[in-house]
Design a protein around this motif. Structure first.
Motif: not given
Lengths: 318, 438
Positions: A71, A74-75, A91-92, A95-96, A98-101, A143, B6, B9-10, B13, B233-234, B236-238
């Motif tokens: 995942r 891509f950005g 924070d946001q 978070f994002l 880290q969500l991408y790993g 982001a 993940r 993490l979610i 938050r 975005i979410m 796409n990421a997870a």
């Protein structure tokens, strides 16, 4: 190792949004994805990202279908901006990413650099809804890059930015390219694409109009454009008459004429000199992407002709 | 299937944004104060009412007939330590006026004036604010007639001892018809049973409140993410499944953060009522005597099991539904079908409390959409077979898993759909087309 969009189509119900679109993006380049509003740009980008799946066709990166890629390859900067409005910028973004790993420590360092680079350090502890539109846009951009993706998919990245910030953003794009990132951005401002990208694809009503290097695309109509200005005659009325020239537009600073070849162009200059006119500007160029788009679309069947609404989104004129 | 990092993490938050909200904290404080007030209500009421010791029930006897009425009243007005309270008998008021003054000052509740008529028969006048039909007036009246007859026997030559033997208060018990057969009547049941009843009752209510309140948070959170477009975005990421699981778990944790302190404070307040009363120097005659020793590992374990599974099941459904609507106003309308099952389970629980061994109770416990609400009463108060409990739990686990799967699917289709609510057909079609991989 290129990103290949191979004959993808997508319909929602009866409505075909994208039909048989193919193009290739070379790694480490900036690629402009162009079209009027509603042409199918966003849907195509979502298919590249595997947020939605094409009905037919396939998108691959170095031969691998994108849905099998990690995942963080891509950005994504969505056209409709998406952030948690009540969440603190820092924070946001953490978070994002880290969500991408991405690794927390690396992201933190990257974040410091980026906030400084985009001059928004002082907004770090503010919530998103406290920021100006332009700054929200910058945060949105961060982001999409903080997790260090290989490919950036940016949907209308310049909308909502003032000229100063837009210029800053373009500079950032070039830096990212120089760091080896592949950037695909969509826009309906075709001049942005002409300035930034090495290659473009233009789509109209879900169909590919033309794709290739910017230079080749601009030459694809076979026409040359002449820009001429004469002191004391802003309208260049002397051009009217027995010439039968195709005047594309009359601007206050110059007049633009479509000519089939350079010989015709030079004959215009000769005529001006013969008439002893005080010529202040003479330029032979290829048509802009904007004009290329219009020329190609006008050759299409009547049903494909752009509506007034579609055209208002394409600024006709410089 | 899930990526724990993940999901965590979610979840983190979700948890921290909720917990930091002012409204969250205020609600939590109010809840704690309310249970504290409920738990200590008997003590507090006794404290404010208790300026005059023994005002509960007392009668001042003005014995103008000099018939020893005060002493003879005592055995009649003794309580049985359960449903009847002891009415304290006092003497010491020389005249009806003095007795009235005692009542006015709150030193006594009523006064009994005894006279002997011209025919030598005792007459009684009860001065009281109580209603004629009140239990205490009735008891005093019964005692007075017994004493009057006793007195007549003595007047006609029978010895006092013999007369008193005749008029010994009768052993008289009141029982409800089902008592002694495993009945669940709150008042008539044993202490341990009452505690299990209370636990079953509270757990059903808690489950319902938690699902409705925090389920709505989940649905609203999804709608908010959809409308603020961060969802693009979410996803796409997870994977949608990770997003969903993280959201449900995070909000469940936030819910527990809000509920557990309340439960803790509440149960402490209830179980230490006597001690708290002593500390405050209040004599509480009857505290709600629930023995929380019945909070065994078994009951707590079952509660947690059904709570977690039930929350995941309904939380996933709420998220799935939330992903299909595009504005907050539509949420309540869209959850109506689910709400029906929750209502059946919830009101079913009250039925099961009264009749835990019926067929209906069994089905309410087995059916996975009602079992989170209705299983606890049957497990604690009825006698379900072990196999039945296992079936109930297994079905709930399977349904919860299915709900996550289904909601993940809806999420994938729903989150990027704006505007029109999709038809079931288009959902099925799009769900089918978007198979495989993530």
């Amino acid at each position: 190792m290129s990103l290949d969009i191979h004959q993808i189509s997508k319909s929602f119900g009866e409505f075909t949004v994208v039909q048989d679109v193919s193009f290739s993006v070379e790694p480490g380049t900036i690629f402009g994805f162009l079209g009027t509003n509603g042409a199918g740009k966003t849907t195509t980008m979502r298919m590249i990202l595997d947020i939605i799946r094409p009905d037919t066709g396939e998108v691959t990166w170095g031969g691998t279908p994108t849905r099998y890629l990690p995942r963080d390859t891509f950005g994504y900067l969505p056209e409709e901006r998406g952030l948690y409005l009540r969440m603190v910028v820092e924070d946001q973004l953490m978070f994002l990413a880290q969500l991408y790993g991405a690794d927390r420590k690396t992201v933190k360092e990257e974040l410091d650099v980026w906030l400084a680079r985009l001059h928004i350090e002082e907004n770090r502890r503010k919530t998103v809804d406290q920021l100006s539109k332009g700054n929200q846009q910058k945060v949105q951009f961060l982001a999409s890059v903080l997790h260090d993706p290989q490919i950036l998919i940016l949907d209308e990245p310049f909308s909502g930015l003032d000229p100063v910030n837009a210029e800053q953003m373009k500079q950032v794009f070039r830096e990212m390219r120089d760091r080896g990132k592949t950037i695909i951005f969509s826009t309906h401002q075709l001049d942005d694409a002409q300035e930034l990208s090495s290659d473009v694809a233009i789509i109209h009503r879900g169909r590919l109009v033309i794709t290739g290097p910017v230079g080749a695309v601009r030459q694809s109509t076979g026409e040359h454009y002449v820009r001429i200005a004469v002191a004391g005659d802003p309208e260049n009325l002397w051009l009217d008459g027995e010439w039968d020239l195709e005047i594309v537009r009359r601007r206050s600073d110059y007049t633009e004429i479509a000519v089939p070849n350079e010989e015709v162009a030079r004959s215009i200059l000769r005529e001006a000199v013969r008439r002893n006119l005080p010529v202040t500007r003479f330029e032979i160029d290829y048509p802009s992407l904007n004009d290329v788009f219009l020329t190609h679309v006008r050759k299409m069947p009547a049903a494909m002709q752009p509506t007034r609404e579609e055209l208002t989104a394409v600024p006709v004129g410089d | 299937m899930f990526e724990p990092g993940r999901v965590g993490l979610i979840a983190k938050r979700e948890w921290s944004t909720r917990v930091k909200q002012r409204s969250f904290q205020i609600t939590m404080i109010i809840q704690i104060l309310v249970v504290l007030a409920l738990g200590l209500a008997p003590v507090i009421i006794a404290r404010f009412a208790g300026d005059d010791e023994g005002s509960g029930a007392s009668v001042v006897v003005v014995d103008r007939a000099d018939a020893g009425v005060a002493g003879r009243l005592v055995p009649w007005l003794e309580g049985d330590g359960d449903t009847l309270e002891t009415i304290e008998v006092r003497s010491g008021a020389g005249s009806p006026e003095a007795a009235r003054a005692m009542i006015d000052e709150g030193d006594a509740q009523s006064a009994l004036v005894v006279d002997r008529g011209d025919d030598g028969v005792l007459t009684f006048t009860l001065v009281t604010e109580d209603d004629r039909s009140s239990r205490n007036v009735q008891r005093i009246s019964v005692a007075a007639s017994a004493i009057a007859m006793e007195d007549r026997l003595v007047q006609s030559g029978v010895s006092l001892e013999e007369a008193q033997q005749v008029f010994t208060p009768v052993a008289f018990y009141v029982e409800s018809p089902t008592n002694g057969q495993g009945d669940t009547d709150f008042a008539g049941s044993t202490d341990a049973n009452a505690a299990e009843y209370a636990i079953a009752y509270i757990s059903s209510i808690l489950m319902f409140i938690a699902v409705v309140m925090y389920g709505t948070w989940i649905a609203q959170g999804v709608v908010e993410e959809k409308s603020s477009r961060i969802m693009e975005i979410m996803v796409n990421a997870a994977t949608p499944r990770d997003l969903l699981a993280g959201k449900v778990i995070g909000i469940m944790m936030a819910g527990l953060t809000q509920l557990l302190p309340m439960l803790l404070v509440g149960s402490l307040a209830f179980s230490f009522q006597t001690q708290i009363a002593d500390l405050m120097g209040v004599n509480v005659e009857r505290v709600l005597d629930i023995d929380f020793g019945a909070l065994t590992i078994r009951s707590v374990g079952f509660f947690l099991l059904y709570f977690l599974l039930g929350f995941v099941l309904y939380g996933a459904l709420y998220a799935g539904v939330g992903s299909l609507v595009s504005c907050q106003e539509e949420v309540s309308q869209a959850i109506a079908p689910m709400m029906t099952f929750m209502m059946i389970g919830y009101f079913g629980a009250f039925f099961v409390l009264g009749a835990p061994n019926t067929t209906v109770a069994r089905w309410l416990m087995i059916f996975p959409l009602t079992s989170p609400f209705s299983a606890m009463p049957r497990i604690l108060l009825g006698n379900p077979a072990t196999g039945e409990i296992i079936l109930s739990v297994v079905l709930l686990v399977l349904t919860a898993t299915g709900a996550i799967w289904l909601a993940g699917r809806l999420y994938r289709v729903g989150v990027l759909m704006y505007g029109q609510r999709p038809s079931w057909r288009s959902l099925a079609r799009m769900g089918g087309m978007q198979q495989v991989a993530r």
